[in-house]
Design an enzyme around this catalytic site. Structure first.
Site, PDB file in Angstrom:
ATOM      1  N   ASP A 282       0.827  -1.205   0.000  1.00 60.53           N
ATOM      2  CA  ASP A 282       0.000   0.000   0.000  1.00 60.53           C
ATOM      3  C   ASP A 282       0.859   1.251   0.000  1.00 60.53           C
ATOM      4  O   ASP A 282       2.026   1.211  -0.395  1.00 60.53           O
ATOM      5  CB  ASP A 282      -0.965  -0.025   1.187  1.00 60.53           C
ATOM      6  CG  ASP A 282      -2.340   0.516   0.826  1.00 60.53           C
ATOM      7  OD1 ASP A 282      -2.484   1.743   0.783  1.00 60.53           O
ATOM      8  OD2 ASP A 282      -3.247  -0.287   0.563  1.00 60.53           O
ATOM      9  N   HIS A 312      -4.473   6.356   3.166  1.00 57.79           N
ATOM     10  CA  HIS A 312      -4.961   5.087   2.626  1.00 57.79           C
ATOM     11  C   HIS A 312      -4.212   3.918   3.261  1.00 57.79           C
ATOM     12  O   HIS A 312      -4.817   2.932   3.709  1.00 57.79           O
ATOM     13  CB  HIS A 312      -4.781   5.080   1.108  1.00 57.79           C
ATOM     14  CG  HIS A 312      -5.448   3.938   0.420  1.00 57.79           C
ATOM     15  ND1 HIS A 312      -4.820   2.729   0.192  1.00 57.79           N
ATOM     16  CD2 HIS A 312      -6.695   3.803  -0.102  1.00 57.79           C
ATOM     17  CE1 HIS A 312      -5.643   1.913  -0.443  1.00 57.79           C
ATOM     18  NE2 HIS A 312      -6.791   2.544  -0.632  1.00 57.79           N
ATOM     19  N   SER A 496     -11.310  -0.881  -0.927  1.00 61.50           N
ATOM     20  CA  SER A 496      -9.989  -0.904  -0.292  1.00 61.50           C
ATOM     21  C   SER A 496     -10.055  -1.387   1.145  1.00 61.50           C
ATOM     22  O   SER A 496      -9.063  -1.883   1.684  1.00 61.50           O
ATOM     23  CB  SER A 496      -9.368   0.497  -0.305  1.00 61.50           C
ATOM     24  OG  SER A 496      -8.832   0.800  -1.560  1.00 61.50           O
TER      25      SER A 496
END
Length: 731
Positions: A282, A312, A496
């Protein structure tokens, strides 16, 4: 978690060899040899002329790639004309599927949209093609070769226009970044060298140091003026030219991030199981507040980053560690395992359009670290292609085929795109050896696919994509996740977060058991326990909504027995798996649910025959009788666009639930046969290797609470799984 009614293991002790009889007859041919000769001669002769007049720079060593379309009746790999091609020095370098309307159909009611037919990519010189055409008129031609000619529907050189995909509009002098796929293995360097030379003549820059090689294919990034793309595609061994898509994490996956009025604290304990290896690919962590459970790894080009990427990465990591935070009740749950966060993208390559750098990093980790668990909540932002497998899917599926890593992949957030073609699941979530996870809009009893979650179907094989959905948040019900960067709970939405939510459940099962299940077994168990949607089919939600509570995944009710079989099947030796069937009175209908799963090697060059392994499964409601019933036929995908003959047996996962009257069942069984193929062809039994497989069967009977105990009493070799710890498992 208590020991009450746990998943029952050692189902493989109920499996034994069996002898099966196979029917069959002579194959029907749509054309007579004498009738087809003139048409084929014209087609092959025209192709040979094209090869002979091609620019020599586009045909390395004088070889060109032609497309041989077989009649739809010869879709199965065993019908490919291998002997004929070998006789005339032609190489089979790949295959794909295509819908056609044959001149003569063998189907009673041919579908309006055409029939699925195999297209073989064949490489050879002009002289080889001339010899193939001459063979049509040879009086000494063996009967087997004549039959191979009768299978051919069309024959043509691969044209440049048919190779170009998803380029988009723009100015002629604009430079674009392309992914070029070549029919070339690592041992065929002359094909790649010839392409680099031809690309240079087209004014293109080939980034050869970033090339990715898989069996029979080479993927290479190229930068070229838009006006020269057609010329580039004239190189004969080019299979596909497509514009490189942006990285999916660049799309605002955290659609609505807002602080939630909720105070939580992190736990003080170490992870429940510190021996498991978990890899998260990620955007990074950027702090040490989670160092008790997280190691962050960066590369020189990913040290620089952005706030969005870190947000994120933190949210994904927090989901794996602590889950969805709305039920945390003040303190987050103890993580099941430590994780390693690989910052595969940063500010420096965040704008890099080729994505090859990111993929090389992920590949390095899978090869060198071989983690037990992995999650990808990023990937190319484009829909999958039926004809050709994307480089991300191709390479990662190849790496995961060893069965060592359980992987979850977010399917993408373009499910609400105005263009229906863009709504489809995105690479590499179409892998057959990983779980593609979409998002559900609620964690409650009433749920649906989140509007943004990409839909299926996947390619065939691999039709059921997404594999399933998990709660990923929506505007009305955000996904609550602890943000360690801000030390607060925020509300987000996106696939996600659905994907790592499922990964956490799998890690939780592995951490709680004394003998951890294999990655294939975890995949089978999650699919088996998925909650089916009352109305939405496989295109929308796959097998259903995944159970994310590890305790519920391995616990049975009193009226059901869930048994897991972890076996190995040998080539040429079918086996019979007994379904546990207690000797007690039944007070209601019997439900049999079964899920087969296996991890398979793949054939990247043969999208039509992508999986090398397959299973044929026959259900017998009464073991002693000959009668069989269909069990796994899919009615979620019932159009010719979704299904093709010979396809289901090559799916890496089959799952279905059936209900029966008790009087129709007596010691029911599954008869299982293992099939293999290499480069789209049948493989001799002597060259095959044993296939590990997993079967999960649940037998439940309404109004009959004695089922679980009765199964254990009757089948003495079956034993409930053992817990490794008595720690209370929280979600």
């Amino acid at each position: 978690m208590t020991n009450k009614n746990l998943l029952i293991g050692y189902g493989e002790t109920l499996v034994s060899p069996v002898t099966l009889k196979h029917g069959g007859g002579d194959k029907r041919y749509p054309y007579e040899f004498q009738a087809i000769r003139p048409r084929l001669s014209t087609l092959i002769d025209a192709a040979a002329d094209q090869v002979g007049t091609a620019n020599p720079a586009t045909v390395p060593h004088g070889e060109a790639v032609v497309e041989v379309t077989l009649h739809p009746a010869f879709l199965a790999k065993s019908y490919f004309p291998r002997q004929l091609l070998n006789e005339f020095d032609l190489r089979h370098v790949g295959s794909k599927g295509r819908f056609i309307r044959p001149q003569v159909s063998l189907r009673k009611d041919p579908p309006e949209g055409g029939e699925s037919a195999p297209v073989l990519f064949v490489a050879g010189t002009q002289s080889s093609l001339r010899a193939l055409e001459g063979g049509l008129w040879s009086e000494r031609l063996p009967a087997a070769f004549r039959d191979d000619y009768r299978k051919i529907e069309d024959f043509q050189v691969s044209g440049a226009a048919g190779k170009i995909r998803q380029i988009g509009d723009g100015k002629a002098d604009e430079h674009v970044d392309l992914e070029v796929v070549l029919h070339a293995g690592t041992h065929q360097s002359y094909v790649l060298d010839g392409f680099v030379s031809w690309a240079s003549q087209c004014g293109a820059e080939v980034l050869i140091d970033k090339a990715i090689y898989v069996p029979m294919l080479t993927f290479v990034p190229v930068r070229i003026a838009r006006s020269q793309i057609d010329a580039l595609a004239e190189y004969s061994f080019v299979r596909v030219v497509r514009r490189i898509a942006p990285l999916r994490v660049h799309r605002p996956v955290v659609v609505r991030a807002a602080t939630v009025e909720q105070t939580v604290s992190v736990p003080s304990e170490a992870a429940i199981n510190s021996d498991m290896s978990v890899a998260l690919f990620d955007g990074g962590i950027g702090h040490d507040r989670l160092q008790k459970w997280v190691d962050e790894y960066t590369w020189p080009d990913t040290k620089g980053t952005t706030a969005k990427l870190l947000m994120h990465g933190n949210a994904v990591t927090s989901t794996v560690l602590f889950g969805e935070a709305s039920s945390s009740e003040g303190e987050l749950p103890r993580p099941y395992a430590k994780v390693r966060h690989y910052r595969v993208i940063g500010k420096a390559n965040g704008g890099d359009p080729d994505l090859f750098d990111v993929l090389h990093k992920i590949d390095w980790v899978l090869v060198n670290d071989q983690p037990q668990f992995a999650n990808l909540s990023l990937g190319p932002c484009l829909p999958i292609d039926d004809d050709d497998v994307h480089v991300w899917t191709t390479l990662l599926d190849h790496r995961l085929s060893n069965g060592r890593t359980f992987a979850t992949v977010a399917v993408g957030n373009d499910g609400d795109d105005a263009d229906p073609a863009m709504c489809r699941v995105q690479p590499p979530s179409d892998m057959v050896n990983a779980i593609g996870v979409g998002a559900a809009n609620s964690s409650g009893n009433t749920w649906d696919r989140a509007a943004y979650s990409c839909i299926g179907p996947g390619r065939s094989p691999g039709l059921m994509k997404p594999d399933g959905v998990a709660f990923g948040g929506s505007a009305s019900e955000p996904f609550h996740v602890y943000d360690p960067g801000q030390e607060e709970v925020i509300g987000v939405e996106g696939t996600s977060f659905a994907a790592p939510h499922v990964l956490r459940a799998a890690i939780g099962v592995a951490a709680s058991l004394e003998a951890p299940l294999s990655s294939t077994a975890l995949r089978a168990l999650l699919i088996h326990r998925a909650e089916q949607h009352p109305t939405s089919g496989g295109r929308q939600v796959g097998w259903g909504r995944f159970e994310t509570d590890p305790a519920r995944l391995i616990r049975c009710a009193d009226n059901e027995a869930m048994v897991i079989y972890q076996g190995v099947i040998n080539p040429g030796q079918p086996v019979r798996a007994k379904i546990p069937f207690p000797d007690i009175p039944f007070n209601g209908k019997v439900t049999v649910q079964a899920t087969f799963a296996f991890t398979t090697p793949t054939d990247p060059a043969h999208s039509l025959n992508y999986t090398k392994a397959g299973l044929t499964v026959v259900f017998r409601p009464v073991e002693a009788a000959k009668k069989t019933l269909p069990f796994f036929n899919q009615d979620s995908f019932d159009s010719e666009d979704d299904l093709r003959r010979d396809a289901q047996k090559w799916e890496a996962c089959l799952s279905r639930m059936r209900r029966f009257n008790p009087s129709t069942l007596k010691d029911p069984v599954f008869d299982i046969e293992y099939l293999t193929r290499e480069e789209g062809r049948a493989m001799p039994a002597k060259d095959q290797v044993p296939l590990p497989y997993v079967l999960v069967v649940t037998l439940s009977v309404a109004g009959t609470p004695e089922v679980y105990n009765s199964v254990l009493q009757k089948y003495k070799t079956l034993q409930p799984v053992k817990l490794a710890t008595q720690v209370h498992i929280r979600t």
